[in-house]
Design a protein around this motif. Structure first.
Motif, PDB file in Angstrom:
ATOM      1  N   PRO A 117       0.834  -1.206   0.000  1.00  0.00           N
ATOM      2  CA  PRO A 117       0.000   0.000   0.000  1.00  0.00           C
ATOM      3  C   PRO A 117       0.864   1.249   0.000  1.00  0.00           C
ATOM      4  CG  PRO A 117       0.086  -0.983   2.191  1.00  0.00           C
ATOM      5  CD  PRO A 117       0.778  -1.940   1.272  1.00  0.00           C
ATOM      6  N   GLN A 118       0.436   2.253  -0.723  1.00  0.00           N
ATOM      7  CA  GLN A 118       1.175   3.515  -0.775  1.00  0.00           C
ATOM      8  C   GLN A 118       0.705   4.406   0.365  1.00  0.00           C
ATOM      9  OE1 GLN A 118       0.726   5.862  -4.342  1.00  0.00           O
ATOM     10  NE2 GLN A 118       2.808   6.645  -4.191  1.00  0.00           N
ATOM     11  N   LYS A 119       1.620   4.658   1.273  1.00  0.00           N
ATOM     12  CA  LYS A 119       1.286   5.440   2.455  1.00  0.00           C
ATOM     13  C   LYS A 119       2.018   6.779   2.417  1.00  0.00           C
ATOM     14  CE  LYS A 119       0.625   1.344   5.395  1.00  0.00           C
ATOM     15  NZ  LYS A 119       1.064   0.649   6.626  1.00  0.00           N
ATOM     16  N   ILE A 120       1.348   7.788   2.915  1.00  0.00           N
ATOM     17  CA  ILE A 120       1.991   9.097   3.040  1.00  0.00           C
ATOM     18  C   ILE A 120       2.911   9.051   4.259  1.00  0.00           C
ATOM     19  CG2 ILE A 120       1.615  11.540   3.493  1.00  0.00           C
ATOM     20  CD1 ILE A 120      -0.990  11.346   1.981  1.00  0.00           C
ATOM     21  N   PRO A 121       4.179   9.395   4.093  1.00  0.00           N
ATOM     22  CA  PRO A 121       5.124   9.290   5.203  1.00  0.00           C
ATOM     23  C   PRO A 121       4.837  10.284   6.326  1.00  0.00           C
ATOM     24  CG  PRO A 121       6.131  10.419   3.351  1.00  0.00           C
ATOM     25  CD  PRO A 121       4.818   9.901   2.863  1.00  0.00           C
ATOM     26  N   THR A 122       5.246   9.916   7.519  1.00  0.00           N
ATOM     27  CA  THR A 122       5.152  10.821   8.658  1.00  0.00           C
ATOM     28  C   THR A 122       6.227  11.891   8.533  1.00  0.00           C
ATOM     29  OG1 THR A 122       4.320   9.066  10.094  1.00  0.00           O
ATOM     30  CG2 THR A 122       5.270  11.001  11.169  1.00  0.00           C
ATOM     31  N   VAL A 123       5.828  13.143   8.671  1.00  0.00           N
ATOM     32  CA  VAL A 123       6.761  14.263   8.535  1.00  0.00           C
ATOM     33  C   VAL A 123       6.592  15.190   9.735  1.00  0.00           C
ATOM     34  CG1 VAL A 123       7.349  16.306   7.180  1.00  0.00           C
ATOM     35  CG2 VAL A 123       6.820  14.159   6.020  1.00  0.00           C
ATOM     36  N   LYS A 279       3.395  11.819  17.182  1.00  0.00           N
ATOM     37  CA  LYS A 279       3.501  11.179  15.876  1.00  0.00           C
ATOM     38  C   LYS A 279       4.445   9.991  16.000  1.00  0.00           C
ATOM     39  CE  LYS A 279       3.049  15.548  13.276  1.00  0.00           C
ATOM     40  NZ  LYS A 279       3.751  16.476  12.354  1.00  0.00           N
ATOM     41  N   PRO A 280       4.265   8.967  15.179  1.00  0.00           N
ATOM     42  CA  PRO A 280       5.181   7.812  15.238  1.00  0.00           C
ATOM     43  C   PRO A 280       6.518   8.151  14.596  1.00  0.00           C
ATOM     44  CG  PRO A 280       3.598   7.495  13.472  1.00  0.00           C
ATOM     45  CD  PRO A 280       3.188   8.753  14.180  1.00  0.00           C
ATOM     46  N   ALA A 281       7.189   9.161  15.126  1.00  0.00           N
ATOM     47  CA  ALA A 281       8.442   9.639  14.538  1.00  0.00           C
ATOM     48  C   ALA A 281       9.603   8.713  14.880  1.00  0.00           C
ATOM     49  CB  ALA A 281       8.735  11.054  15.029  1.00  0.00           C
ATOM     50  N   SER A 282      10.469   8.509  13.898  1.00  0.00           N
ATOM     51  CA  SER A 282      11.654   7.670  14.062  1.00  0.00           C
ATOM     52  C   SER A 282      12.819   8.341  13.346  1.00  0.00           C
ATOM     53  CB  SER A 282      11.402   6.284  13.473  1.00  0.00           C
ATOM     54  OG  SER A 282      11.201   6.369  12.070  1.00  0.00           O
ATOM     55  N   CYS A 283      13.955   7.654  13.261  1.00  0.00           N
ATOM     56  CA  CYS A 283      15.098   8.201  12.541  1.00  0.00           C
ATOM     57  C   CYS A 283      14.738   8.455  11.078  1.00  0.00           C
ATOM     58  CB  CYS A 283      16.278   7.231  12.625  1.00  0.00           C
ATOM     59  SG  CYS A 283      16.972   7.043  14.283  1.00  0.00           S
ATOM     60  N   HIS A 284      13.958   7.575  10.492  1.00  0.00           N
ATOM     61  CA  HIS A 284      13.600   7.724   9.077  1.00  0.00           C
ATOM     62  C   HIS A 284      12.673   8.922   8.865  1.00  0.00           C
ATOM     63  CE1 HIS A 284      14.269   5.816   5.240  1.00  0.00           C
ATOM     64  NE2 HIS A 284      13.007   5.956   4.912  1.00  0.00           N
ATOM     65  N   THR A 285      11.945   9.309   9.912  1.00  0.00           N
ATOM     66  CA  THR A 285      11.077  10.478   9.814  1.00  0.00           C
ATOM     67  C   THR A 285      11.891  11.740   9.552  1.00  0.00           C
ATOM     68  OG1 THR A 285       9.554   9.430  11.379  1.00  0.00           O
ATOM     69  CG2 THR A 285       9.286  11.793  11.016  1.00  0.00           C
ATOM     70  N   LEU A 286      13.109  11.793  10.075  1.00  0.00           N
ATOM     71  CA  LEU A 286      13.969  12.953   9.838  1.00  0.00           C
ATOM     72  C   LEU A 286      14.365  13.034   8.363  1.00  0.00           C
ATOM     73  CD1 LEU A 286      16.217  12.689  13.030  1.00  0.00           C
ATOM     74  CD2 LEU A 286      14.425  14.373  12.567  1.00  0.00           C
ATOM     75  N   ARG A 287      14.542  11.896   7.727  1.00  0.00           N
ATOM     76  CA  ARG A 287      14.827  11.868   6.281  1.00  0.00           C
ATOM     77  C   ARG A 287      13.615  12.365   5.491  1.00  0.00           C
ATOM     78  NH1 ARG A 287      17.434   9.252   1.875  1.00  0.00           N
ATOM     79  NH2 ARG A 287      16.034   8.018   0.571  1.00  0.00           N
ATOM     80  N   HIS A 288      12.420  11.896   5.870  1.00  0.00           N
ATOM     81  CA  HIS A 288      11.203  12.370   5.209  1.00  0.00           C
ATOM     82  C   HIS A 288      11.042  13.889   5.396  1.00  0.00           C
ATOM     83  CE1 HIS A 288      10.053   8.381   4.234  1.00  0.00           C
ATOM     84  NE2 HIS A 288       9.609   8.025   5.420  1.00  0.00           N
ATOM     85  N   SER A 289      11.358  14.362   6.573  1.00  0.00           N
ATOM     86  CA  SER A 289      11.223  15.795   6.854  1.00  0.00           C
ATOM     87  C   SER A 289      12.202  16.603   6.018  1.00  0.00           C
ATOM     88  CB  SER A 289      11.447  16.056   8.349  1.00  0.00           C
ATOM     89  OG  SER A 289      10.545  15.292   9.141  1.00  0.00           O
ATOM     90  N   MET A 308      18.066  12.370  -2.335  1.00  0.00           N
ATOM     91  CA  MET A 308      17.493  11.250  -1.591  1.00  0.00           C
ATOM     92  C   MET A 308      17.986   9.901  -2.086  1.00  0.00           C
ATOM     93  SD  MET A 308      15.441  12.464   0.785  1.00  0.00           S
ATOM     94  CE  MET A 308      14.128  11.296   1.149  1.00  0.00           C
ATOM     95  N   GLY A 309      18.534   9.873  -3.307  1.00  0.00           N
ATOM     96  CA  GLY A 309      19.007   8.611  -3.859  1.00  0.00           C
ATOM     97  C   GLY A 309      17.887   7.747  -4.393  1.00  0.00           C
ATOM     98  N   HIS A 310      16.777   8.372  -4.806  1.00  0.00           N
ATOM     99  CA  HIS A 310      15.649   7.623  -5.354  1.00  0.00           C
ATOM    100  C   HIS A 310      15.924   7.228  -6.802  1.00  0.00           C
ATOM    101  CE1 HIS A 310      12.738   9.606  -2.253  1.00  0.00           C
ATOM    102  NE2 HIS A 310      13.361   8.565  -1.758  1.00  0.00           N
ATOM    103  N   LYS A 311      15.614   6.003  -7.138  1.00  0.00           N
ATOM    104  CA  LYS A 311      15.815   5.530  -8.509  1.00  0.00           C
ATOM    105  C   LYS A 311      14.828   6.176  -9.461  1.00  0.00           C
ATOM    106  CE  LYS A 311      16.048   1.242 -11.208  1.00  0.00           C
ATOM    107  NZ  LYS A 311      15.914  -0.243 -11.155  1.00  0.00           N
ATOM    108  N   ASP A 312      13.600   6.363  -9.008  1.00  0.00           N
ATOM    109  CA  ASP A 312      12.543   6.910  -9.845  1.00  0.00           C
ATOM    110  C   ASP A 312      11.950   8.141  -9.175  1.00  0.00           C
ATOM    111  OD1 ASP A 312       9.776   7.197 -11.080  1.00  0.00           O
ATOM    112  OD2 ASP A 312      10.553   5.524 -12.260  1.00  0.00           O
ATOM    113  N   VAL A 313      11.615   9.142  -9.974  1.00  0.00           N
ATOM    114  CA  VAL A 313      11.061  10.380  -9.421  1.00  0.00           C
ATOM    115  C   VAL A 313       9.690  10.147  -8.795  1.00  0.00           C
ATOM    116  CG1 VAL A 313       9.878  11.159 -11.516  1.00  0.00           C
ATOM    117  CG2 VAL A 313      10.791  12.854  -9.902  1.00  0.00           C
ATOM    118  N   SER A 314       9.018   9.076  -9.196  1.00  0.00           N
ATOM    119  CA  SER A 314       7.703   8.793  -8.614  1.00  0.00           C
ATOM    120  C   SER A 314       7.806   8.528  -7.119  1.00  0.00           C
ATOM    121  CB  SER A 314       7.063   7.590  -9.323  1.00  0.00           C
ATOM    122  OG  SER A 314       7.849   6.426  -9.152  1.00  0.00           O
ATOM    123  N   THR A 315       8.951   8.006  -6.681  1.00  0.00           N
ATOM    124  CA  THR A 315       9.164   7.797  -5.243  1.00  0.00           C
ATOM    125  C   THR A 315       9.244   9.133  -4.523  1.00  0.00           C
ATOM    126  OG1 THR A 315      10.418   5.793  -5.770  1.00  0.00           O
ATOM    127  CG2 THR A 315      10.606   6.649  -3.527  1.00  0.00           C
TER     128      THR A 315
END
Length: 336
Positions: A117-123, A279-289, A308-315
């Motif tokens: 499922p495509q989820k909106i990240p916590t920011v 919020k369910p903030a974690s280390c990865h949340t700082l990357r999303h932010s 971000m090092g994403h392979k595809d811009v859709s990410t």
């Protein structure tokens, strides 16, 4: 458990018989030949072990589509695992049949992967990030600031080496990121002095290790064989070293590894609770932010994708949903 057939005995050609490697030993060997990470190796070994045990310790050669599909179905229906977990199990079984056993089975291609499922990240908002970082100190505060200031992943941060911090160009080179790719990210100017102090602490610690006859670190891709003394050079040392030496689970050598990522994860959780962030903030949340705040400031999405090092811009586009820049966030030209 290391599954091995009862008749797994081989001859060395001189009349001596030895045990052939067990199935799981062969899985480990294949992972290491392909330079898979230790985490991937352990995950694959665990899934293959569970698959064999779930089918009465039968050898995978004696099983097929029915057993694989039944195993994956049980994970979803009985164990209620996430789609990503089910797909990881499928990847492990694909690796087992293709790479370890050398069996090309057409039916494996038709096994349907679970749709994630495509989820909106916590920011976090900028104010929440400020509160979170203010409640941390020392090395963990510097590491958390780097996650937010550069967009690095947790393991990319803890594996950072001295030579990858470019103080002269104000950039950090992230080596062997997700997908085995390297990339460059900005070195936040506010962290420059703190990083310089951290590197000096590492220099002192490394000098003490060398004086004690140690001071060697793990080198990737068999570089230790090509450059036998490189592991003791300062440039290869971790920016965030472990406070104590430990035994390498693969080679058995005792070295000073990088700090355990769990230290930072726990520190972020404690700071989150103290800051009253619900919020369910974690280390990865700082990357999303990091990505979201860059887009908020007007940075173009292609640049953010590269950082971000994403392979595809859709990410990367998932962060535009966080900003509300979808249909509801666009002003129609008619309204101008």
């Amino acid at each position: 458990m290391s599954y091995r057939p009862k008749d797994a005995v081989v001859s060395d050609g001189q009349g001596k018989e030895t045990r052939a490697p067990g199935l799981l030993e062969r899985v480990r060997e294949c992972c290491r030949v392909r330079h898979y990470s230790l985490r991937t190796e352990r995950a694959y070994v665990d899934w293959i072990r569970r698959f064999v045990m779930a089918n009465g310790k039968r050898h995978p050669r004696d099983m097929g589509a029915v057993e694989v599909e039944a195993f994956l179905s049980r994970l979803a229906t009985q164990d209620d695992v996430a789609a990503s977990t089910q797909n990881q199990a499928l990847s492990a079984l694909l690796f087992l049949y293709r790479e370890v056993l050398g069996i090309q089975l057409p039916w494996m291609e038709s096994v349907v992967r679970a749709k994630r499922p495509q989820k909106i990240p916590t920011v976090l908002s900028r104010a929440e990030v400020t509160r979170l970082l203010a409640l941390m100190d020392g090395q963990v505060a510097l590491m958390a600031s780097l996650l937010y200031g550069t967009g690095m992943r947790l393991m990319e941060c803890v594996r950072l080496r001295v030579q990858d911090v470019g103080f002269d160009r104000n950039e950090i080179c992230v080596r062997n990121g997700k997908g085995g790719k390297d990339r460059r990210v900005p070195l936040p100017r506010r962290l420059r002095e703190r990083l310089l102090e951290q590197v000096e602490r590492v220099r002192i610690l490394h000098g003490q290790d060398l004086a004690a006859g140690a001071g060697e670190v793990f080198l990737p891709h068999a570089l230790a064989r090509k450059y036998p003394n490189a592991g003791r050079e300062f440039c290869w040392q971790y920016v965030f070293p472990s406070p104590r030496e430990s035994k390498d689970p693969r080679s058995g050598m005792t070295r000073r590894h990088h700090v355990d990522e769990g230290v930072l994860q726990r520190a972020v959780k404690v700071a989150r609770d103290k800051a009253g962030i619900d919020k369910p903030a974690s280390c990865h949340t700082l990357r999303h932010s990091f990505a979201t705040h860059l887009l908020e400031s007007g940075q173009d999405i292609r640049t953010v994708q590269e950082l971000m090092g994403h392979k595809d811009v859709s990410t990367t586009q998932i962060y535009t949903h966080v900003l509300g820049r979808g249909a509801n966030g666009v002003l129609s030209p008619l309204d101008h």
